[in-house]
Design an enzyme around this catalytic site. Structure first.
Site, PDB file in Angstrom:
ATOM      1  N   ASN A   1      -1.097  40.082  21.168  1.00  0.00           N
ATOM      2  CA  ASN A   1      -2.412  40.738  21.088  1.00  0.00           C
ATOM      3  C   ASN A   1      -2.702  41.437  22.417  1.00  0.00           C
ATOM      4  O   ASN A   1      -3.722  41.219  23.051  1.00  0.00           O
ATOM      5  CB  ASN A   1      -3.512  39.727  20.728  1.00  0.00           C
ATOM      6  CG  ASN A   1      -4.796  40.426  20.308  1.00  0.00           C
ATOM      7  OD1 ASN A   1      -4.762  41.537  19.776  1.00  0.00           O
ATOM      8  ND2 ASN A   1      -5.922  39.808  20.576  1.00  0.00           N
TER       9      ASN A   1
ATOM     10  N   ALA B   1      -4.593  46.397  27.907  1.00  0.00           N
ATOM     11  CA  ALA B   1      -4.155  47.133  29.103  1.00  0.00           C
ATOM     12  C   ALA B   1      -3.781  46.199  30.251  1.00  0.00           C
ATOM     13  O   ALA B   1      -2.946  46.541  31.098  1.00  0.00           O
ATOM     14  CB  ALA B   1      -5.264  48.092  29.534  1.00  0.00           C
ATOM     15  N   GLY B   2      -4.402  45.014  30.295  1.00  0.00           N
ATOM     16  CA  GLY B   2      -4.049  44.045  31.342  1.00  0.00           C
ATOM     17  C   GLY B   2      -2.582  43.635  31.242  1.00  0.00           C
ATOM     18  O   GLY B   2      -1.865  43.575  32.245  1.00  0.00           O
ATOM     19  N   HIS B   3      -2.118  43.363  30.020  1.00  0.00           N
ATOM     20  CA  HIS B   3      -0.704  43.009  29.838  1.00  0.00           C
ATOM     21  C   HIS B   3       0.198  44.186  30.213  1.00  0.00           C
ATOM     22  O   HIS B   3       1.244  44.002  30.827  1.00  0.00           O
ATOM     23  CB  HIS B   3      -0.427  42.632  28.373  1.00  0.00           C
ATOM     24  CG  HIS B   3      -1.120  41.394  27.908  1.00  0.00           C
ATOM     25  ND1 HIS B   3      -2.191  41.420  27.045  1.00  0.00           N
ATOM     26  CD2 HIS B   3      -0.893  40.085  28.175  1.00  0.00           C
ATOM     27  CE1 HIS B   3      -2.579  40.191  26.790  1.00  0.00           C
ATOM     28  NE2 HIS B   3      -1.824  39.358  27.470  1.00  0.00           N
TER      29      HIS B   3
ATOM     30  N   SER C   1      -9.202  40.514  28.040  1.00  0.00           N
ATOM     31  CA  SER C   1      -8.663  39.271  27.485  1.00  0.00           C
ATOM     32  C   SER C   1      -8.427  39.475  25.993  1.00  0.00           C
ATOM     33  O   SER C   1      -9.207  40.166  25.328  1.00  0.00           O
ATOM     34  CB  SER C   1      -9.682  38.140  27.676  1.00  0.00           C
ATOM     35  OG  SER C   1      -9.360  37.051  26.836  1.00  0.00           O
ATOM     36  N   SER C   2      -7.379  38.850  25.497  1.00  0.00           N
ATOM     37  CA  SER C   2      -7.127  38.919  24.052  1.00  0.00           C
ATOM     38  C   SER C   2      -8.308  38.339  23.284  1.00  0.00           C
ATOM     39  O   SER C   2      -8.610  38.761  22.171  1.00  0.00           O
ATOM     40  CB  SER C   2      -5.864  38.140  23.709  1.00  0.00           C
ATOM     41  OG  SER C   2      -4.778  38.670  24.427  1.00  0.00           O
TER      42      SER C   2
END
Ligand code: PAF
Length: 280
Positions: free
Chosen positions: A28, A31-33, A182-183
């Site tokens: 899921n 952009a953070g990932h 966050s997801s």
């Protein structure tokens, strides 16, 4: 980008790899990932991302079942970010037999802050990350600072077990109103989403006060928690800690403000490192 589902396929795909950079995720992706993958690319090649919703780190009544599984969209994002290989095992592949051997972080870390509210969570994280490290055998692994306590657990795990893995921390990415990506933000209703940045703002107020020389950390954290409660949040904790150890702050140490709180059925966490040491 190659996608593999089994340990055997992963091993074959990584044969001959000399400086693998690894980004473990539960999918899921946001952009953070993607920023963690971009960071990983600067540290090694090939870049491997794992997507695995780890049942071991969810407690009874937590959101394991409803955690969004979005493999196709995730692979599209990883491909666009320049990831080379995705390892997306199912539960039977990761846990072919019940996982009776666990990697247990020390109580002081495992049962504090988020651990105090999620019994067994960090043992679940440490165990799956150890398994993933053994499978991927990375030289570098990238974790987000948003899960600040998790990062501490992983750094200690790697150091104490002499794992030859460099841990790289990626900064938290935020929405324009400050909400940490966050997801779990996907769970928020439209009204909750508008309110959600209050957690960031409450922690930011504590950070600003400390940087201005305020030294009563307890009072600042209590006030922040009270403000959130008055706005309708159920607060697990707001705390000011030593950023290196997560223990109670010793004079002059680097500080971090951490918080976890529920908005309706959604538990959000966030943290802010304090830039300046507390005023003398
Ligand atoms: O941060 C996460 O997404 C998970 O805790 C991790 C590190 C992938 C382990 O399941």
């Amino acid at each position: 980008m190659q996608i593999v589902r089994t340990a055997a396929e992963l091993r074959a795909a990584l044969a001959g790899a000399t400086r693998t950079a690894f980004v473990p995720t539960m999918g899921n992706l946001h952009a953070g990932h993607v920023s963690l993958v971009e960071l990983a690319k600067r540290h090694g090649t090939p870049v491997v991302a794992s997507i695995f919703v780890n049942p071991l780190q969810f407690g009874a009544g937590e959101d394991f079942e409803r955690y969004p599984r979005t493999l196709d969209a995730d692979c599209g994002k990883l491909d666009a970010a320049g990831c080379d290989l995705v390892f997306a095992p199912d539960v039977a592949e990761m846990y072919p037999v019940p996982q009776t051997y666990l990697v247990q972080p020390p109580d002081a870390l495992a049962n504090d802050l988020c651990g105090a509210h999620r019994p067994g969570h960090f043992a679940g994280v440490a165990t799956v990350v150890t398994k993933l490290f053994n499978l991927v055998q990375p030289h570098v692994a990238v974790f987000g600072k948003k899960d600040f306590q998790q990062l501490r657990v992983i750094r200690d795990l790697v150091a104490q077990f002499n794992l030859p893995i460099e841990i790289v921390a990626g900064d938290t990415l935020r929405e324009p109103d400050g909400l940490a990506m966050s997801s779990r933000n996907a769970y928020l209703s439209a009204a909750e989403r508008i309110q959600a940045a209050q957690l960031y703002r409450a922690l930011a107020e504590v950070k600003t006060a400390i940087e201005a020389g305020e030294r009563d950390f307890e009072a600042l954290a209590t006030r922040a928690a009270r403000c959130l409660k008055m706005a309708g949040w159920r607060v697990d904790y707001v705390a000011v800690r030593d950023a290196a150890t997560l223990a109670a702050p010793a004079p002059g140490c680097r500080l971090v403000v951490l918080g976890a709180a529920w908005l309706g059925a959604t538990r959000l966490i966030d943290n802010l490192e304090v830039d300046a040491p507390p005023a003398p």
